[in-house]
Scaffold this active site. Sequence first.
Site, PDB file in Angstrom:
ATOM      1  N   HIS A  21       0.874  -1.172   0.000  1.00  0.00           N
ATOM      2  CA  HIS A  21       0.000   0.000   0.000  1.00  0.00           C
ATOM      3  C   HIS A  21       0.917   1.229   0.000  1.00  0.00           C
ATOM      4  O   HIS A  21       2.030   1.179   0.521  1.00  0.00           O
ATOM      5  CB  HIS A  21      -0.834  -0.054   1.285  1.00  0.00           C
ATOM      6  CG  HIS A  21      -1.923   0.952   1.385  1.00  0.00           C
ATOM      7  ND1 HIS A  21      -1.694   2.252   1.756  1.00  0.00           N
ATOM      8  CD2 HIS A  21      -3.265   0.852   1.185  1.00  0.00           C
ATOM      9  CE1 HIS A  21      -2.849   2.908   1.781  1.00  0.00           C
ATOM     10  NE2 HIS A  21      -3.817   2.078   1.434  1.00  0.00           N
TER      11      HIS A  21
ATOM     12  N   ASP B 179       2.940  -4.502   7.994  1.00  0.00           N
ATOM     13  CA  ASP B 179       1.721  -3.723   7.825  1.00  0.00           C
ATOM     14  C   ASP B 179       0.562  -4.692   8.041  1.00  0.00           C
ATOM     15  O   ASP B 179       0.267  -5.547   7.204  1.00  0.00           O
ATOM     16  CB  ASP B 179       1.702  -3.128   6.413  1.00  0.00           C
ATOM     17  CG  ASP B 179       0.361  -2.501   6.060  1.00  0.00           C
ATOM     18  OD1 ASP B 179      -0.615  -2.703   6.811  1.00  0.00           O
ATOM     19  OD2 ASP B 179       0.287  -1.842   5.012  1.00  0.00           O
TER      20      ASP B 179
ATOM     21  N   GLN C 232      -4.692  -5.290   6.883  1.00  0.00           N
ATOM     22  CA  GLN C 232      -5.686  -6.256   6.413  1.00  0.00           C
ATOM     23  C   GLN C 232      -5.626  -7.570   7.171  1.00  0.00           C
ATOM     24  O   GLN C 232      -6.591  -8.329   7.176  1.00  0.00           O
ATOM     25  CB  GLN C 232      -5.478  -6.538   4.911  1.00  0.00           C
ATOM     26  CG  GLN C 232      -5.626  -5.319   4.022  1.00  0.00           C
ATOM     27  CD  GLN C 232      -7.046  -4.776   4.003  1.00  0.00           C
ATOM     28  OE1 GLN C 232      -8.013  -5.494   4.252  1.00  0.00           O
ATOM     29  NE2 GLN C 232      -7.189  -3.494   3.716  1.00  0.00           N
TER      30      GLN C 232
ATOM     31  N   LYS D  36     -10.352  -1.139  10.267  1.00  0.00           N
ATOM     32  CA  LYS D  36     -10.441  -2.369   9.471  1.00  0.00           C
ATOM     33  C   LYS D  36     -10.909  -3.526  10.351  1.00  0.00           C
ATOM     34  O   LYS D  36     -11.171  -4.614   9.886  1.00  0.00           O
ATOM     35  CB  LYS D  36      -9.069  -2.750   8.894  1.00  0.00           C
ATOM     36  CG  LYS D  36      -8.313  -1.608   8.256  1.00  0.00           C
ATOM     37  CD  LYS D  36      -8.608  -1.491   6.799  1.00  0.00           C
ATOM     38  CE  LYS D  36      -7.651  -0.499   6.159  1.00  0.00           C
ATOM     39  NZ  LYS D  36      -8.109  -0.021   4.882  1.00  0.00           N
TER      40      LYS D  36
ATOM     41  N   CYS E 128      -4.730   2.261  -3.787  1.00  0.00           N
ATOM     42  CA  CYS E 128      -3.514   2.819  -3.163  1.00  0.00           C
ATOM     43  C   CYS E 128      -2.329   1.880  -3.338  1.00  0.00           C
ATOM     44  O   CYS E 128      -1.469   1.768  -2.448  1.00  0.00           O
ATOM     45  CB  CYS E 128      -3.711   3.127  -1.676  1.00  0.00           C
ATOM     46  SG  CYS E 128      -4.922   4.407  -1.387  1.00  0.00           S
TER      47      CYS E 128
HETATM   48  N1  PMP Z   1      -1.957  -0.807   4.410  1.00  0.00           N
HETATM   49  C1  PMP Z   1      -2.922  -1.542   3.871  1.00  0.00           C
HETATM   50  C2  PMP Z   1      -2.612  -2.909   3.361  1.00  0.00           C
HETATM   51  C3  PMP Z   1      -4.227  -1.029   3.804  1.00  0.00           C
HETATM   52  O1  PMP Z   1      -5.205  -1.768   3.269  1.00  0.00           O
HETATM   53  C4  PMP Z   1      -4.488   0.262   4.315  1.00  0.00           C
HETATM   54  C5  PMP Z   1      -5.873   0.862   4.237  1.00  0.00           C
HETATM   55  N2  PMP Z   1      -6.449   0.780   2.969  1.00  0.00           N
HETATM   56  C6  PMP Z   1      -3.428   0.981   4.869  1.00  0.00           C
HETATM   57  C7  PMP Z   1      -2.172   0.414   4.899  1.00  0.00           C
HETATM   58  C8  PMP Z   1      -3.622   2.347   5.453  1.00  0.00           C
HETATM   59  O2  PMP Z   1      -4.374   2.273   6.593  1.00  0.00           O
HETATM   60  P1  PMP Z   1      -4.981   3.583   7.256  1.00  0.00           P
HETATM   61  O3  PMP Z   1      -5.643   4.363   6.174  1.00  0.00           O
HETATM   62  O4  PMP Z   1      -5.946   3.061   8.224  1.00  0.00           O
HETATM   63  O5  PMP Z   1      -3.875   4.347   7.840  1.00  0.00           O
END
Ligand code: PMP
Length: 419
Positions: A124, A201, A204, A227, A378
């Site tokens: 991401h 990270d 998910q 999440k 993203c």
């Molecule tokens: N990493 C991953 C794999 C994600 O799916 C997301 C959220 N789409 C993020 C990071 C970012 O998380 P947050 O917007 O809650 O900071």
Amino acid sequence: MSKIDILSIRKQFPILHQKVNGKPLVYFDNAATAQKPLSVIVALNTYYTRDNANIHRAAHTLAARSTEMFEDTRKTIQAFINAREVEECIFTKGVTESINLVAQTWGRKFLQAGDEVIITSMEHHSNIVPWQMICEEKGTILKIIPINDAGELLMDEYEKLLSPKTKMVACVWVSNALGTINPVKEIIEKAHAVGAKVLLDGAQACSHLDVDVQVLDCDFLAISSHKLYGPTGVGVLYGKRELLEAMPPYQGGGEMIKEVSFERTTYNDIPYKFEAGTPNIADVIAFKYALDFVNELGKENIRNHENELLHYLVNGLLTLNETNVMSSGVETHKQIKLIGTAKEKVSVQSFIIEGMHHFDVGMMLDARGIAVRTGHHCTQPLMNCLGLDGTVRASFSVYNTKEEIDVLVEAVKSIIKRK
Ligand code: PMP
């Protein structure tokens, strides 16, 4: 068979019981954010109607009550990830802030010119850009683990990238775009063998998989509440005590200090050293109720239910492809291509429909009350690796049903008819 009482679970999510564009809402955008159970919504309401006060400072009863509930969430998340000590859990805004915190504090102190940071092709943006920023500042080199066509990491290539120059491996545990579960235990062992630290990270992963940071032996883990059925604007950074203690503070201000004079400031102990200013008290407190919700259902039950849904969708979409060809001998419909077919997956399925833009598909599904994600999720560098500019993504949570998937598959069937 899953042991989920789906009706009683759905009753706990008021948002699901509405019509969108005249059709019952089918919410399949759970990888972007999960919906919140009533217990979380009520906790927010109760906090502001009964308990609201700033924490850690005042002597009065409301402040004590708020502080206790805030710190209770910290204990709950400690148990949830099996951290050795409660002080190893720092509250942040979410995964993005957790990763930025590590890049800006650990990275600024410990990275040098010529050092290397390894990430994967499926990160991401929030696990790419913070590392690019600190690498640029320090003259550190960013290396990327490639993937195969199914969306799995090429572990041989990972091993080739590792060397004594590797100082950090920052890796997504579960891909939000592909659903791939990465072999993080092996990744961590190999990184540690060359003396590198590992940040996972967990955005998910934490809602689907069992999390035990002591068994994994990861150095850092980034978590988002939203999440995990909790409120937005809350996250956690887990870090090993010795690392957190060696890192400089992230932001300066109240709460993160021991003593301040105009000449000199001494910093607070962890976790407060990294929690400058008034935190997101209400949402942290409500996050505990989300964790309780997950704990009560049990991750294994959640996973079994979601995996059933994933297989049901994949079969449904592939059957559309087959019947289209077999019935007439020629293809009478546009074909569907699944993106992300790793052996180890969570309940996230990306796909594209030949000749159609993913955004148009998303709009057509929305017109039928179905909420899916479209776009690059993203993960633009991943989309570039796959030669795509985006996908349609359906992602499932514990409250989703096979009947809802039937609605999606029927909708896709009508969309793919050749004109
Ligand atoms: N990493 C991953 C794999 C994600 O799916 C997301 C959220 N789409 C993020 C990071 C970012 O998380 P947050 O917007 O809650 O900071």
